[in-house]
Design an enzyme around this catalytic site. Structure first.
Site, PDB file in Angstrom:
ATOM      1  N   HIS A 265      10.843 -26.937 -76.903  1.00  0.00           N
ATOM      2  CA  HIS A 265      10.905 -28.319 -77.405  1.00  0.00           C
ATOM      3  C   HIS A 265       9.685 -28.593 -78.269  1.00  0.00           C
ATOM      4  O   HIS A 265       8.565 -28.195 -77.943  1.00  0.00           O
ATOM      5  CB  HIS A 265      10.928 -29.293 -76.217  1.00  0.00           C
ATOM      6  CG  HIS A 265      10.782 -30.735 -76.602  1.00  0.00           C
ATOM      7  ND1 HIS A 265       9.618 -31.449 -76.397  1.00  0.00           N
ATOM      8  CD2 HIS A 265      11.651 -31.589 -77.189  1.00  0.00           C
ATOM      9  CE1 HIS A 265       9.787 -32.688 -76.817  1.00  0.00           C
ATOM     10  NE2 HIS A 265      11.012 -32.801 -77.307  1.00  0.00           N
ATOM     11  N   HIS A 310       5.739 -34.478 -85.464  1.00  0.00           N
ATOM     12  CA  HIS A 310       6.301 -35.438 -84.522  1.00  0.00           C
ATOM     13  C   HIS A 310       6.198 -36.821 -85.149  1.00  0.00           C
ATOM     14  O   HIS A 310       5.114 -37.421 -85.175  1.00  0.00           O
ATOM     15  CB  HIS A 310       5.551 -35.379 -83.191  1.00  0.00           C
ATOM     16  CG  HIS A 310       6.314 -35.973 -82.055  1.00  0.00           C
ATOM     17  ND1 HIS A 310       5.721 -36.402 -80.893  1.00  0.00           N
ATOM     18  CD2 HIS A 310       7.637 -36.209 -81.890  1.00  0.00           C
ATOM     19  CE1 HIS A 310       6.625 -36.870 -80.068  1.00  0.00           C
ATOM     20  NE2 HIS A 310       7.804 -36.765 -80.663  1.00  0.00           N
TER      21      HIS A 310
END
Length: 648
Positions: A265, A310
């Site tokens: 992830h 992110h």
């Protein structure tokens, strides 16, 4: 070589490997008498004339003075020379890295002033290194027991005896005696032990002889005695983990959705989810660890170039194209099985088109045609050395045509092609898995699914992956940068099948009719935590007070089974617990067994020392060695647990 005290017939047994020139050459060996006060005294030298003709030899060579005169000195050296190719020498060096004489290594560390003997104070120092604590009285008693000449110092031979007493493993000695071992253990008795107690009925006589010879060589013993037997028990050859499962042994002809896939992830991140660095190197790192599904969070970048980071955080940014290049170069350097690029797409249409261009430029030779005309995804074998794209289908047509695994909503009542994949946040899936695990299994049998950490895990922590695997989720994605039990479980899960990145789901998970909360297939594993050996120290000045925590991981039934041994004070060298626990294993192909060594602390939280684990279906019965891993997942060389495993 090491200094040997007070003898006219020293035996060094010292080996050295060196490159030699082609043709005629000679080996020069000089002998000195160690002098602890003044300079060492030269005693003589020997020259051995040799030709690099591939012939090995043993020679007895007379010592001579530096001017070559034999009448000025006396004595001989016995020298063996072996010629090997550089390639063979390199292979042997790798093979023999664990065969270094441990007594000699400790001697060299302990004999700090190099006088060829060890005082009581030097022995006490080495106890700190060995992770064991003894009272002054206890130490003095053992010291005097082995100080045969009452000199107040131990020579090399006496030091070896001292270590044997110190490192004695009572349970191993008892087992050796039970098998009929005395001065040595017979081949027949050892064979009976392996075939009957260790359940290795198919071992041939030749294989048993090889095990004995290897243990004798690596423990520096001339016969299969207690030391050689103890070395065998603690060696990788006697590992609890089935060595047959350390290779790709499972069927690879089934569709991709029949396998658990090692998945990452937010792969690009180093550190936390808010301010951590993004690095291209992370993709190489996780693939070297066996990961086969990597994630790219894609956003619009400056100059028309898509970036990976992110979003809406302070994490740094890397170029999408650089990640594509890294994957093209590194995807199959560790495993030949398919790599999935999980694209979380936040880019506009123009940069989606640019993403498609980069994928075609760098990865088109590795990407198969999309699966849109197929009802079932191709097999793992058919997808060897292929890169697959996972993404939402509602993107620019140039990108859409490259998608193999298309994201879809969770609609359990609808039948969809198996290349459609649903993503679940950990919280929503945990609720479904606990409320109706059978329904979750039914869904993952018909569709692909991906599980990922909750958004509030800003420190890059992880959830327990066991519930996802128990319910058949193919892609259980974790933050690889955070070493803790979830990542350790992932490493244990995918060690099976040669750490190739794919493990075949059990047949009952593939059938879709299995309920993970059922005990219909349960078994009982009787596990005896016998002893430890050379447990690692956490701090240079601290001796361990170790205990072992045994857990079963595997879903609704297995979770919660925790067993704990007693604490042993001041002994990380050879602690003996000898405690037995009965573990309920709901499904051996799903369940994982772990043993964690902890160090009790009187004034703060107990410290994690090391761990071991195995899929229950990969365990071998009998008295077995368990190689320990540290918090960084690396093997702790020389340290192990002894467990006894029995299926009831």
């Amino acid at each position: 070589t090491q200094v040997i005290k007070k003898t006219l017939n020293p035996e060094w047994g010292h080996e050295a490997t060196m490159d030699v020139p082609t043709g005629e050459w000679h080996l020069l060996m000089q002998v000195y008498d160690y002098d602890r006060v003044g300079g060492d005294d030269f005693m003589g030298e020997a020259r051995m004339e040799l030709f690099q003709d591939g012939k090995s030899s043993e020679q007895v060579i007379a010592l001579k003075a530096r001017d070559g005169r034999k009448d000025r000195v006396s004595g001989d050296l016995v020298v063996r020379v072996f010629f090997v190719s550089k390639e063979l020498a390199s292979e042997e060096a790798e093979t023999n890295t664990q065969a270094v004489d441990p007594v000699l290594e400790l001697w060299e560390k302990a004999d700090r002033n190099k006088d060829g003997s060890l005082s009581l104070s030097e022995i006490r120092k080495i106890l700190e290194h060995l992770n064991v604590e003894m009272s002054s009285k206890e130490l003095a008693e053992v010291f005097s027991q082995v100080d045969e000449d009452n000199s107040g110092e131990l020579d090399f031979k006496e030091f070896g005896i001292f270590l044997e007493l110190l490192c004695e493993q009572p349970l191993v000695t008892a087992l050796y005696t039970k098998l009929g071992g005395g001065d040595e253990l017979s081949e027949a008795s050892f064979a009976s032990f392996l075939r009957e107690e260790q359940k290795e009925a198919t071992l041939s006589d030749a294989e048993i002889q090889e095990l004995m010879q290897t243990a004798m060589a690596n423990s520096h013993q001339k016969k299969f005695n207690l030391q050689a037997f103890a070395h065998f028990l603690g060696s990788p050859a006697n590992a609890a983990f089935n060595p047959a499962h350390a290779t790709v042994f499972q069927d690879t002809s089934l569709p991709l959705n029949a396998y658990w896939m090692n998945s990452s992830h937010n792969t690009y991140l180093v550190g936390d989810q808010l301010k951590g660095r993004s690095e291209v190197e992370q993709y190489k790192r996780v693939m070297d660890l066996g990961c086969r599904c990597v994630e790219l969070d894609c956003w619009d970048g400056k100059g028309g170039e898509p970036i990976v980071f992110h979003g809406h955080t302070l994490t740094s940014k890397i170029y999408f194209e650089d990640v594509c290049k890294a994957i093209a170069e590194h995807a199959f350097s560790y495993s030949p099985f398919p790599v999935v690029l999980s694209l979380e797409n936040h880019t506009g249409r123009s940069q989606q088109k640019r993403m498609a261009e980069h994928l075609k430029t760098h990865l088109s030779h590795l990407m198969p045609p999309n699966f849109q005309d197929l009802k079932t995804v191709p097999s793992l074998e058919e997808l060897k050395n292929k890169v697959l794209i996972k993404c939402s289908a509602s993107v620019h047509p140039d990108l859409a045509v490259l998608i193999h695994l298309a994201s879809t909503k969770y609609e359990p009542e609808k039948e969809k092609p198996s290349w459609k994949i649903t993503s679940f946040a950990e919280g929503s899936f945990k609720k479904m898995g606990k409320k109706s695990p059978a329904d979750a299994v039914s869904y993952t049998n018909r569709h692909m699914a991906r599980l990922y950490p909750a958004g509030n895990r800003v420190n890059s922590s992880n959830y327990d992956p066991s519930i996802g695997w128990a319910c058949g989720v193919q892609l259980v994605a974790l933050n690889f940068q955070t070493n803790a039990m979830p990542i350790y479980l992932n490493q244990i899960r995918f060690r099976t099948n040669g750490n190739c990145g794919y493990v075949l789901k059990p047949e009952n998970l593939r059938s879709g009719a299995y309920d993970p909360s059922s005990l219909a297939e349960k078994k009982t594993l009787r596990l005896t935590v016998m002893s430890g050996f050379k447990l690692p120290k956490l701090e240079a000045t601290d001796t361990l007070d170790p205990y072992v925590v045994v857990r079963v991981h595997g879903g609704p039934v297995d979770d919660g089974q925790v067993f704990k041994t007693k604490r042993l004070d001041n002994n990380g060298l050879n602690p003996v617990w000898d405690e037995t626990f009965d573990l309920t294993i709901a499904n051996p192909e799903i369940s994982i067994v772990t043993a964690c060594i902890m160090d009790q602390d009187k004034y703060s939280k107990d410290d994690f020392v090391a761990y071991w684990g195995s899929a229950a279906s990969s365990l071998r019965e009998g008295v077995r060695s368990c190689r320990l891993h540290g918090a960084d997942q690396k093997v702790m060389e020389g340290s192990h647990l002894l467990l006894k495993c029995t299926w009831l």
